[in-house]
Motif scaffolding. Structure first.
Motif, PDB file in Angstrom:
ATOM      1  N   UNK A 283      81.746 -46.289 -56.800  1.00  0.00           N
ATOM      2  CA  UNK A 283      82.537 -46.140 -58.031  1.00  0.00           C
ATOM      3  C   UNK A 283      81.610 -46.230 -59.236  1.00  0.00           C
ATOM      4  N   UNK A 284      81.716 -45.240 -60.115  1.00  0.00           N
ATOM      5  CA  UNK A 284      80.890 -45.206 -61.316  1.00  0.00           C
ATOM      6  C   UNK A 284      81.784 -45.166 -62.549  1.00  0.00           C
TER       7      UNK A 284
ATOM      8  N   UNK B 140      86.428 -45.830 -71.360  1.00  0.00           N
ATOM      9  CA  UNK B 140      85.698 -45.769 -70.097  1.00  0.00           C
ATOM     10  C   UNK B 140      86.611 -45.211 -69.019  1.00  0.00           C
ATOM     11  N   UNK B 141      86.132 -44.211 -68.298  1.00  0.00           N
ATOM     12  CA  UNK B 141      86.856 -43.743 -67.124  1.00  0.00           C
ATOM     13  C   UNK B 141      85.979 -44.026 -65.898  1.00  0.00           C
ATOM     14  N   UNK B 142      86.610 -44.216 -64.776  1.00  0.00           N
ATOM     15  CA  UNK B 142      85.859 -44.483 -63.547  1.00  0.00           C
ATOM     16  C   UNK B 142      86.364 -43.574 -62.427  1.00  0.00           C
ATOM     17  N   UNK B 143      85.465 -43.240 -61.534  1.00  0.00           N
ATOM     18  CA  UNK B 143      85.828 -42.437 -60.372  1.00  0.00           C
ATOM     19  C   UNK B 143      84.759 -42.637 -59.315  1.00  0.00           C
TER      20      UNK B 143
ATOM     21  N   UNK C 218      81.592 -33.302 -63.715  1.00  0.00           N
ATOM     22  CA  UNK C 218      80.947 -34.148 -62.697  1.00  0.00           C
ATOM     23  C   UNK C 218      82.000 -34.799 -61.819  1.00  0.00           C
ATOM     24  N   UNK C 219      83.063 -35.276 -62.419  1.00  0.00           N
ATOM     25  CA  UNK C 219      84.122 -35.929 -61.653  1.00  0.00           C
ATOM     26  C   UNK C 219      84.708 -34.983 -60.604  1.00  0.00           C
ATOM     27  N   UNK C 220      84.736 -33.692 -60.926  1.00  0.00           N
ATOM     28  CA  UNK C 220      85.286 -32.695 -60.003  1.00  0.00           C
ATOM     29  C   UNK C 220      84.242 -32.160 -59.026  1.00  0.00           C
TER      30      UNK C 220
END
Length: 345
Positions: free
Chosen positions: A231-232, A23-26, A287-289
């Motif tokens: 935060x997702x 899992x990564x979060x941002x 998406x993160x970027x």
């Protein structure tokens, strides 16, 4: 023996599946419910409501029997809401300036309790502060309800403060209403104990409870006008063939471009499941970027591969891929709204 073997195989598969991802979060910026015109850089908060003067706003319900708990009024409710809203708007730094006019503009009950400000009033208020807009608390209702239930060896209690605020924002140039919102909410406290008094020990006084509710309502309303960070969490596939492992190592070095090159190679040369997972990883990092358009393309590629597979073992992954693609289509619309609200997502 056969039953045990099947169970063991299933357990191994489940462990293998769960160990392939992390899992990564941002944080992403969510648009506000309302888009304030870009020319509105300063706003004046005012109380344009008629005082709420009912005497039965605090009610106790004890084992099904209702009674008035207190007849006192919290006359500071609208001011507390506006002070909280101003503090929240200043903290979020959305407007250049936020003024608070302490004059109560509606001292006499009019025929229409939520009558709009006149053009002359809007002009005078904006001129007084050299502001671009007026945000008015036009009406409010609040109340307290205490619920008590006695049982043989325990008493349960609930304290709820509820209410609504009706808001309007007026453009200081056109004098038109640009926001009209009925804000409703309730906050609760819970307690229990061997008798009524013990169950109420942790509760605030009525005045403190209503003050906290007023501050809460002011702070919450700022989120309807100001975009906020959220935060997702996203699932990222990090194990599989050697290319997945190497891509994960590049991620650990904060080199997403190199990781995407490897996932792109997997998508071109790998097996179907590997293709789907690699495309998903590319979509997530895009998406993160903030590159939603390309994230959408890769999310759809991932979902397409899953659809071709028709493998019941990966049905949940396939459904997740579909949901992620649908989510990104909505996110694209959010970005358009963010462009209008803050000049970019």
């Amino acid at each position: 023996m056969m039953k045990y073997t099947l169970s063991l195989i299933l357990a191994v598969l489940l462990v293998a599946c769960s160990s392939t991802s992390s899992i990564i979060s941002y944080e992403i910026l969510r648009p506000a419910k309302y888009t304030v015109p870009p020319e509105v850089k300063s706003v004046v908060l005012i109380n344009n409501s008629y005082p709420y003067e009912r005497k039965d706003i605090h009610i106790a319900n004890i084992d099904g029997q209702s009674q008035v708990l207190d007849t006192s009024l919290f006359v500071g409710y609208p001011d507390s809401v506006l002070v909280s809203l101003r503090h929240s708007l200043l903290y979020k730094n959305f407007f250049d300036t936020v003024y608070y006019d302490t004059i109560h503009y509606k001292k006499v009950l009019p025929s229409n309790p939520i009558e709009k400000l006149s053009e002359e009033q809007i002009k005078n208020i904006c001129g007084k502060y050299n502001a671009d807009a007026v945000l008015a608390l036009e009406a409010y209702v609040y109340g307290t309800k205490l619920e008590l239930e006695n049982h043989p060896e325990i008493c349960f209690s609930t304290l709820g403060v509820y209410g609504f605020n009706y808001w309007r924002m007026y453009d200081g140039y056109t004098y038109e209403s640009i926001i009209s919102e009925m804000q409703k909410d309730t906050i609760y406290w819970y307690g229990d104990g061997y008798n009524m008094d013990v169950s109420l020990i942790g509760f605030p006084t009525l005045e403190k409870a209503n003050t906290e509710f007023a501050f809460y309502m002011g702070d919450e309303f700022s989120g309807m006008m100001v975009p906020e960070w959220e935060r997702i969490e996203r699932n990222l596939f990090i194990k599989g063939n050697s290319y997945f492992v190497e891509a994960n190592e590049w991620l650990g070095k904060n080199n997403t471009d190199e990781a995407r090159k490897l996932w792109g190679y997997i998508y071109e040369k790998g097996k179907e499941l590997e293709k789907a997972r690699a495309a998903h990883n590319i979509a997530v990092t895009l998406e993160r970027e903030g590159d939603i358009n390309n994230a959408l393309i890769w999310a759809f590629k991932s979902y397409e591969v899953y659809k071709r597979m028709m493998n019941s073992l990966y049905k949940e992954e396939s459904e997740d891929a579909k949901n992620y693609y649908v989510y990104l289509t909505h996110r694209k619309n959010e970005i358009i709204r963010l462009d209008e609200q803050v000049g970019g997502g």
